[in-house]
Structure formats: C-alpha cells, structure tokens
Scaffold this motif. Structure first.
Motif, PDB file in Angstrom:
ATOM      1  N   ILE A 446       0.898  -1.441  -0.019  1.00  0.00           N
ATOM      2  CA  ILE A 446      -0.162  -0.113   0.055  1.00  0.00           C
ATOM      3  C   ILE A 446       0.794   1.291   0.047  1.00  0.00           C
ATOM      4  O   ILE A 446       0.675   2.257  -0.813  1.00  0.00           O
ATOM      5  CB  ILE A 446      -0.936  -0.156   1.181  1.00  0.00           C
ATOM      6  CG1 ILE A 446      -2.092  -1.149   1.124  1.00  0.00           C
ATOM      7  CG2 ILE A 446      -1.620   1.366   1.462  1.00  0.00           C
ATOM      8  CD1 ILE A 446      -2.622  -1.396   2.404  1.00  0.00           C
ATOM      9  N   VAL A 447       1.845   1.269   0.809  1.00  0.00           N
ATOM     10  CA  VAL A 447       2.753   2.257   0.773  1.00  0.00           C
ATOM     11  C   VAL A 447       3.594   2.298  -0.410  1.00  0.00           C
ATOM     12  O   VAL A 447       3.973   3.200  -0.957  1.00  0.00           O
ATOM     13  CB  VAL A 447       3.735   2.304   2.024  1.00  0.00           C
ATOM     14  CG1 VAL A 447       4.844   3.419   2.074  1.00  0.00           C
ATOM     15  CG2 VAL A 447       2.987   2.522   3.408  1.00  0.00           C
ATOM     16  N   ALA A 448       4.045   1.224  -0.876  1.00  0.00           N
ATOM     17  CA  ALA A 448       4.800   1.294  -2.264  1.00  0.00           C
ATOM     18  C   ALA A 448       4.227   1.727  -3.425  1.00  0.00           C
ATOM     19  O   ALA A 448       4.584   2.438  -4.014  1.00  0.00           O
ATOM     20  CB  ALA A 448       5.266  -0.194  -2.571  1.00  0.00           C
ATOM     21  N   GLY A 449       2.736   1.561  -3.568  1.00  0.00           N
ATOM     22  CA  GLY A 449       2.033   2.076  -4.059  1.00  0.00           C
ATOM     23  C   GLY A 449       1.719   3.621  -4.284  1.00  0.00           C
ATOM     24  O   GLY A 449       1.700   4.396  -5.274  1.00  0.00           O
ATOM     25  N   ALA A 450       1.764   4.142  -2.736  1.00  0.00           N
ATOM     26  CA  ALA A 450       1.684   5.479  -2.479  1.00  0.00           C
ATOM     27  C   ALA A 450       3.039   6.183  -3.066  1.00  0.00           C
ATOM     28  O   ALA A 450       3.132   7.288  -3.725  1.00  0.00           O
ATOM     29  CB  ALA A 450       1.548   5.796  -1.060  1.00  0.00           C
ATOM     30  N   VAL A 451       4.270   5.753  -3.005  1.00  0.00           N
ATOM     31  CA  VAL A 451       5.328   5.989  -3.448  1.00  0.00           C
ATOM     32  C   VAL A 451       5.416   6.151  -4.847  1.00  0.00           C
ATOM     33  O   VAL A 451       5.835   7.086  -5.435  1.00  0.00           O
ATOM     34  CB  VAL A 451       6.587   5.214  -3.040  1.00  0.00           C
ATOM     35  CG1 VAL A 451       7.822   5.903  -3.383  1.00  0.00           C
ATOM     36  CG2 VAL A 451       6.594   5.244  -1.309  1.00  0.00           C
ATOM     37  N   GLY A 452       4.746   5.163  -5.718  1.00  0.00           N
ATOM     38  CA  GLY A 452       4.676   5.369  -7.000  1.00  0.00           C
ATOM     39  C   GLY A 452       3.883   6.456  -7.499  1.00  0.00           C
ATOM     40  O   GLY A 452       4.469   7.144  -8.375  1.00  0.00           O
ATOM     41  N   LEU A 453       2.742   6.700  -6.802  1.00  0.00           N
ATOM     42  CA  LEU A 453       1.900   7.948  -6.933  1.00  0.00           C
ATOM     43  C   LEU A 453       2.901   9.321  -7.082  1.00  0.00           C
ATOM     44  O   LEU A 453       2.727   9.947  -7.676  1.00  0.00           O
ATOM     45  CB  LEU A 453       0.830   8.084  -6.247  1.00  0.00           C
ATOM     46  CG  LEU A 453      -0.514   6.851  -6.505  1.00  0.00           C
ATOM     47  CD1 LEU A 453      -1.334   7.156  -5.428  1.00  0.00           C
ATOM     48  CD2 LEU A 453      -0.660   6.768  -7.776  1.00  0.00           C
ATOM     49  N   ILE A 454       3.545   9.308  -5.727  1.00  0.00           N
ATOM     50  CA  ILE A 454       4.460  10.629  -5.564  1.00  0.00           C
ATOM     51  C   ILE A 454       5.315  10.551  -6.534  1.00  0.00           C
ATOM     52  O   ILE A 454       5.671  11.820  -7.103  1.00  0.00           O
ATOM     53  CB  ILE A 454       5.018  10.481  -3.989  1.00  0.00           C
ATOM     54  CG1 ILE A 454       4.008  10.457  -3.137  1.00  0.00           C
ATOM     55  CG2 ILE A 454       6.075  11.424  -4.144  1.00  0.00           C
ATOM     56  CD1 ILE A 454       4.307  10.225  -1.570  1.00  0.00           C
ATOM     57  N   LYS A 455       6.057   9.708  -6.950  1.00  0.00           N
ATOM     58  CA  LYS A 455       6.920   9.804  -7.974  1.00  0.00           C
ATOM     59  C   LYS A 455       6.588   9.867  -9.304  1.00  0.00           C
ATOM     60  O   LYS A 455       6.910  10.519 -10.238  1.00  0.00           O
ATOM     61  CB  LYS A 455       7.952   8.348  -8.259  1.00  0.00           C
ATOM     62  CG  LYS A 455       8.833   8.192  -7.020  1.00  0.00           C
ATOM     63  CD  LYS A 455       9.666   7.290  -6.861  1.00  0.00           C
ATOM     64  CE  LYS A 455      10.902   7.130  -5.987  1.00  0.00           C
ATOM     65  NZ  LYS A 455      12.048   8.001  -6.180  1.00  0.00           N
TER      66      LYS A 455
END
Length: 636
Positions: A446-455
């Motif tokens: 869930i956090v890895a996906g969030a980092v993907g959105l931020i990047k």
C-alpha cells in the motif's frame, strides 16, 4: 620462387606434405602430438574462464563454478534445512557466507579475488557457490566453525579489492491468513483508510514509474494485471523470466507462500475499472515482478533487489525479512534495542552500502516491518533512515497486535517510518478469488503504491523527502505510539503539488529577477544516454534539469549528474514571453568543465500553466531529451 627456411640441419621445404619425409609413423606421431597440444590448450582456456578453480555441480545442486565472461543470472545455491542453525533468536545458514563487491569492482578483480581465495583456503570445504558480475554478489561455502571469524579475516587477507562479507540469513514472507468470507464493504476498507479515492483525482500513477515487487511468485495472467505494463520479469534462481506460480499450487487450498507475491503485487498495482477485484494503489504504474521462490535467504533478496535497481525500478517493495524465534517477542525492549546495536553489524554494513547506492540513484525501497511484535531493527536490513519501513494498523487505526515496531522518540530512535492497513486486508489469489490476510507484508505494498503515485508527480524526490512527506501528512496512530503515522494519500500528493512553482509567480520572477539570481530545479530527472560501447553493467548517471534566470532575458541551464553534482553541464539561455507561454531557448550546447562527456544539445523549453496553475514544461525540443517528458518547475 620457393620460400625456404634454414634450420640447424639444413634447409626444410615447407611445401612438402606434412607426412614426408617420415612416412606413416611420422604422420600418426604428429597427429597425436597435435591432439595432445590442442587438449592442453582447451584445458588452460577453460581455467581462465572460471570464476572458481573447481568445476561441475554437486549432487545437492550447489554450483561450484561460475563462468563470469557471460554474466550469471541465477543458479543461486539452495538453502538446505540441515545447514540452518539458530543464533540469538535468528536463523542463519551455518556453512555459508556472502560477498558483495563494491560498485567499482569489475570482472577482472572478481576473478582475481576468487583466485586469491582458493590460494588462501585450498581445502574442499571452501568453495565458490555462486557469482554474478552484474549484481556483484558471490556466495561461498565455508566450514561452520570458521564462519564468524572469516567475516573479519577475509577483508584483511584480500585488502586490495573492496568488498563486504556477511552471513546468509534465512528470510520469511510473514503471511498470516485470515477469514475469506467478509462482506464487500470490508474488502476495500484499506482504500478509505489511506484516502486513496481522493488521491486518484490527482494521479493514478505513470507508466514511466517502475514499481518492482520482490516476492515469491506471480500470477501474471490474473485479470488484475491484464492492462498493467509489465517489464523485466525475473527469477533469481535460474535467471529466466519465469515468475509463475508452481503447478503444485492448489486454488482450493491456497498455499500462503505460493500466493504471497500475487497478493502483494495486486495491492500495489492491481488494475482499475476492470470489473474484477479491488484496484491497487498505483494501477497505472509499471510493474516489475521479481521472483524469490518459496525458500530464500538474504543473498537471494539482494540479488532480486539489485536486479530491479539495475533494470530501472524507481520503487522496490520487499514484503519479507529475517526469521526470528517466537521467544524474541518476550524479551524486554531494552534487550532487543541493545541486541540491534551490537549484532549483525556485517550485514548492516552491506545493507547500508546498498541503501546508499539506491538513494544516490533515487530508488526508494519499501520494507514490511515484520510480524513478530518485536523491535524491527533486530533485522539488519531494517536499520537506518534511507528506506521506508512500514508497520501495520487495524481498522481502528491502532497498532496491529502482530506488527513490529521501532519508534522511541525519547531515545531518538525512529525505525518505523510509517504505517498502513495490514489487518484483514483483501488480496487477490492466483487463479482468481480473494482472501483476507493479516501482516505487514500487505501494509508495505500500500505504501509502495503511494510512493509510486508520488514519483509519478515528481520523480526527482529522494527517499528521505518522500518519507518526510508521508510522515508530515499522515494520521498519528496514538500518543507515544511505537509505530509511524498512517499514510494519507491525498494530503501527501497535495504537498508534492504545492512544491511546484505557480505559473503566475514564475512570470513575475522573470519580470523582476532579484539581484542574486535563483536556481529553480525541475522534476525532470532521467538516466543519461550512454555511448554505444559503454559497459552495460554500469548504472547510467541520473541528470536533473534546472534553470537560473538573470536580468535582460538571459540566464543559464544546468544538467546536474548524481555522480558528479559539483560539475554540471552548463549552457546559456534566453527567455521571453509568447502570449500565455514562456519560451526558454538554449541555443548552444551545454558542456562540462574538464570532462570528455558528450554535451547536451541545443534545446527549446515551452512553459505554461497546468490545470492547477502550476509551471509545467509542456514541450521540450531537444535531441538529448525524449519528447515524452513534461516536467514541472519547482519552488526554491
């Protein structure tokens, strides 16, 4: 005219057939001599081509020889149960050590290291089991009673080649199955908890951002990945692209480990609007599946991580960690913290080296904190501040009873970066269907996906910057909590966008440049295009674009490398308004002082306002930069 050579016995006519003047016996003798010499030549050639001086594969599957002229991709030595021992509450392989050569070490030095190793330790109990010059990892077999002392002895014995030595720890996926019969409303509670629906109004991800999931196996034929861009699937054990769930998997009785990778990847990257399952957090990012199999150690984990980094991943999710005995959870916290300070220091050095390299190349690693309800930094891979370590909360936003922890502000200890839902979270099963599961394994994606959105909004952000954004916008779990705040996606993305320069401010700056010129970075950060003859095993430098504006419509453009940030490529620019756009022109090549690197060719940048009024470089005309990039100009 005949060519004649004179030897000590007179002249020899080289145009004679080779069997004259000795007859048939001479013919057979010379043929036999030729075959002997040819055999010796091939034997010597094979020895030069080896990474180990021994050859063959033993009955237990251990590879004793690795030919490094063709980079090895796989063939990791398996972990045998009989070789596993328990050491201070953790499981390690008793007769094995791993070696990580530093980035500047090449094939020649690795071969030289191997030769020196066999000279120093000629016995059969010392063997090179695996070697890969791309990831610069090696596995060696050693006597169990010598394992600990060799960690410090080897660097002293071979001091001229930089490398790190560390033990082979046994890793665990940490999957905890739960009920599979939960109402539909409960299946998506984690999306509400992290404010995903509001975040998707801003971005659902970008296919230019690659999220690698380093895990067990993957069902890539699952409907959740039908529309997903998938790149570089990789199996660490044989170097192939086969990451599929084994045929032994039974959908009627799902094996926790065999379905782990599919469930984790779905939570991060599962498809949206496909009339199936639940959407992942970053459904439009690109997916890189890296399979570790069902049983693995830290060598396999490093192999998978470094493969992902070498093949362009910007985010790497690892929902696994070191195995610990149940008794560790009963130890006092002070004992756990003290143990984390003094144990596994060699492994800690290896992970720190890898993390620093990833940070330099803007790769963000997201870890599952673990499920033993212990201090997460007991695991050497989960120490330090340049990765994101994820703990679990339940639907009441309380720490999950099983979740590892790590924050003690009064001691200035912060080893749990953030938290995310990890209790009764629904994951997609191979072959279809879903199951509710518990574990930080499912908080991390869930956090890895969030980092993907931020990047997807700003690929130039470092891991530290991303962690600060997630923490500062997160929801605090409880007063004096030992875990980080629960991520909140919409506030986090809003904060990223808030750092983009308003177009009105940008135009005002250009009209009233202050006496001291200001440098404005952009979100454009891309790998430098290497020359055709460049070493393919070397990571290309990342280059970030920035501008300095001066008076009279002039300024400079900077192309700054992460490898040599103090010596950028610099070129002159002019800028002018053209209606509701600003045109920035770099008329000549941008060059580097004292370097022989190719220059950045002339370019034209067209800047306008996006739908939120932010300064967007709408178009780049340059042979040095792909047209597909549309970066933002950032605030100072």
């Amino acid at each position: 005219m005949r060519r004649i050579h004179f030897d000590g016995n007179g002249r020899v006519w080289w145009h004679y057939p080779f069997w004259k003047p000795w007859g048939c016996l001479g013919c057979l003798g010379r043929l036999l001599l030729f075959l002997i010499l040819f055999f010796i030549f091939m034997l010597l050639l094979s020895q030069f081509r080896r990474c180990s001086s021994d050859s063959g594969t033993s009955d237990d599957g251990y590879v004793d020889t690795v030919v490094v002229e063709e980079p090895v991709q796989g063939q990791l030595p398996p972990i045998n149960d009989d070789d596993i021992i328990e050491d201070d509450g953790r499981q390690i392989v008793s007769n094995r050590l791993n070696v990580l050569f530093q980035a500047e070490v090449g094939e020649r030095d690795i071969n030289r290291w191997t030769e020196r190793f066999k000279e120093l330790y000629p016995g059969d109990e010392y063997q090179v089991l695996f070697c890969d010059i791309n990831t610069k990892l090696m596995s060696i077999q050693v006597p169990p009673e010598r394992r600990r002392e060799l960690i410090t002895e080897l660097p002293r014995q071979i001091p001229d080649i930089p490398f790190l030595v560390f033990e082979e720890g046994v890793m665990d996926m940490g999957y905890r199955p739960s009920d599979t019969d939960i109402s539909d409303a409960a299946k998506s509670w984690h999306l509400d908890a992290v404010k995903a629906y509001d975040a998707w109004d801003l971005t659902k991800g970008s296919d230019k951002v690659v999220v690698a999931v380093v895990d067990s196996y993957f069902d890539l034929s699952n409907p959740e990945f039908a529309a997903t861009t998938i790149v570089h699937p990789y199996n660490v054990w044989d170097g192939s692209d086969n990451v599929a769930v084994p045929d032994t998997y039974d959908p009627g009785n799902p094996d926790p480990v065999l379905c782990h990778g599919t469930m984790v990847a779905n939570l991060a990257l599962g498809g949206m609007d496909n009339d199936h399952g639940i959407a992942g957090i970053a459904p439009e990012c690109t997916f890189m599946p890296v399979s570790l199999g069902a049983r693995f150690g830290c060598l396999a984990m490093l192999q998978g991580l470094l493969f992902a980094v070498n093949h362009g991943a910007q985010v790497v999710n690892i929902s696994a960690g070191m195995s610990f005995a149940d008794e560790v959870a009963s130890w006092p916290v002070d004992r756990q913290i003290e143990m984390a300070r003094r144990e596994l220091l060699a492994q800690e050095d290896v992970w720190k080296y890898v993390f620093d390299m990833c940070d330099k190349y803007r790769v963000t690693i997201v870890w599952a904190a673990g499920n033993e309800n212990i201090f997460t930094a007991l695991d050497a891979s989960k120490r330090g501040q340049n990765t994101i370590k994820v703990s679990s909360v339940d639907s009441n936003f309380s720490k999950s009873s099983f979740s590892n922890f790590g924050n003690f502000p009064e001691r200035r200890i912060y080893e749990s970066t953030v938290s995310a839902p990890g209790a009764k979270v629904y994951g997609e099963l191979p072959g279809g269907g879903a199951a509710a599961v518990d574990g930080t394994s499912f908080s991390a994606p869930i956090v890895a996906g969030a980092v993907g959105l931020i990047k997807s909004l700003d690929i130039s952000l470092s891991t530290e910057e991303i962690a600060d954004i997630l923490r500062s916008t997160g929801r605090v779990v409880a007063t004096r909590s030992t875990i980080g705040p629960v991520i909140q996606l919409r506030p986090a993305l809003d904060k990223v966008i808030d750092n983009f320069l308003p177009f009105a401010t940008f135009k005002d700056v250009l009209n009233h440049v202050p006496g001291d010129s200001i440098r404005y970075a952009t979100t454009l950060m891309r790998p430098l295009r290497l020359q055709a003859d460049a070493d393919s095993t070397v990571l290309p430098p990342l280059v970030q674009l920035s501008f300095v504006f001066k008076n009279n419509g002039r300024g400079r453009v900077y192309y700054t490398s992460n490898i040599d940030p103090e010596n950028p490529w610099v070129g002159d620019i002019t800028y002018s308004a053209d209606g509701d756009k600003v045109i920035i022109k770099q008329s000549r090549e941008a060059a580097k002082r004292g370097g022989d690197e190719a220059p950045f060719l002339p370019a034209t940048f067209t800047v306008g306002a996006d739908s939120r009024g932010k300064s967007l470089i709408e178009r780049i005309e340059s042979e040095s930069i792909p047209e597909t990039y549309t970066p933002y100009i950032k605030k100072v």
